[in-house]
Design an enzyme around this catalytic site. Structure first.
Site, PDB file in Angstrom:
ATOM      1  N   ASP A 145       0.873  -1.166   0.000  1.00 26.14           N
ATOM      2  CA  ASP A 145       0.000   0.000   0.000  1.00 26.14           C
ATOM      3  C   ASP A 145       0.917   1.226   0.000  1.00 26.14           C
ATOM      4  O   ASP A 145       2.126   1.109   0.263  1.00 26.14           O
ATOM      5  CB  ASP A 145      -0.892  -0.040   1.255  1.00 26.14           C
ATOM      6  CG  ASP A 145      -1.815   1.155   1.343  1.00 26.14           C
ATOM      7  OD1 ASP A 145      -2.360   1.577   0.305  1.00 26.14           O
ATOM      8  OD2 ASP A 145      -1.982   1.683   2.459  1.00 26.14           O
TER       9      ASP A 145
ATOM     10  N   ASP B 215      -0.057   5.154   1.094  1.00 23.90           N
ATOM     11  CA  ASP B 215      -0.236   6.079   2.217  1.00 23.90           C
ATOM     12  C   ASP B 215      -0.338   5.315   3.538  1.00 23.90           C
ATOM     13  O   ASP B 215      -1.148   4.399   3.673  1.00 23.90           O
ATOM     14  CB  ASP B 215      -1.483   6.937   2.005  1.00 23.90           C
ATOM     15  CG  ASP B 215      -1.417   7.745   0.709  1.00 23.90           C
ATOM     16  OD1 ASP B 215      -0.309   8.133   0.314  1.00 23.90           O
ATOM     17  OD2 ASP B 215      -2.477   7.976   0.101  1.00 23.90           O
TER      18      ASP B 215
END
Length: 183
Positions: A16, A18
């Site tokens: 991922d 953020d």
């Protein structure tokens, strides 16, 4: 738990963005490159991953685009600059997939597996029996489960998450702490 001794150049790492690679803005989005700040040690961690994994792929929901408050060109520039900064430290990102969709049922919006399936299509050397997803939300962990891959949770932004959740295979404090466990 994940047997780290088996990880070699046949494995794929999904990340991922953020809250994993860079600081997340609370209840907001990273709109431009000047708002993007790497977590300490991330570039070094990805340099380690680059020696250990066949592919390193970023999969990120970017709802700000769908809401019309973040420009697609700015997200693409963030990803270009992110990759360049990582490469300067000896690392690499092989592909970045982002989903701007607002609809939770979109096949590409995590936790749905569309971005991962697109990666498998684009990079046919991916073996899902040898893949790991690292994220900071249960949605990321569910994405991993939906892909049939191992999951690692980073409690960087969600300290309230039950670390014994069945979707979590392992927990590390940061990408760097996971990278150090591989050495």
């Amino acid at each position: 738990m994940i047997d780290l001794t088996n990880i070699d150049k046949t494995w794929t790492l999904f990340l991922d963005r953020d809250g994993v690679i860079n600081y997340e803005k609370h209840k907001d989005y990273i709109h431009t490159w000047d708002e993007f700040y790497f977590y300490e040690g991330v570039k070094d961690a990805i340099a380690v991953f680059s020696k250990k994994f066949k592919y390193i792929i970023v999969v990120t929901n970017q709802r700000g685009i769908g809401k019309g408050i973040t420009r697609t060109e700015d997200v693409e520039l963030i990803h270009k600059n992110m990759k360049t900064e990582i490469e300067k430290k000896g690392g690499r990102i092989d592909a970045v997939y982002f989903c701007p969709d607002l609809d939770e049922s979109s096949p590409n919006r995590k936790p749905n597996p569309g971005m991962g399936l697109q990666a498998v299509s684009d990079l046919p050397g991916i073996d899902l029996s040898k893949a790991i997803m690292i994220g900071n939300t249960l949605s990321d962990m569910q994405f991993g489960r939906n892909m049939g891959i191992k999951t690692i949770f980073l409690p960087t932004t969600r300290p309230e998450v039950d670390l014994h959740d069945e979707r979590i295979d392992a927990v590390y404090d940061s990408l760097l702490s996971f990278a150090e466990s591989l050495q």
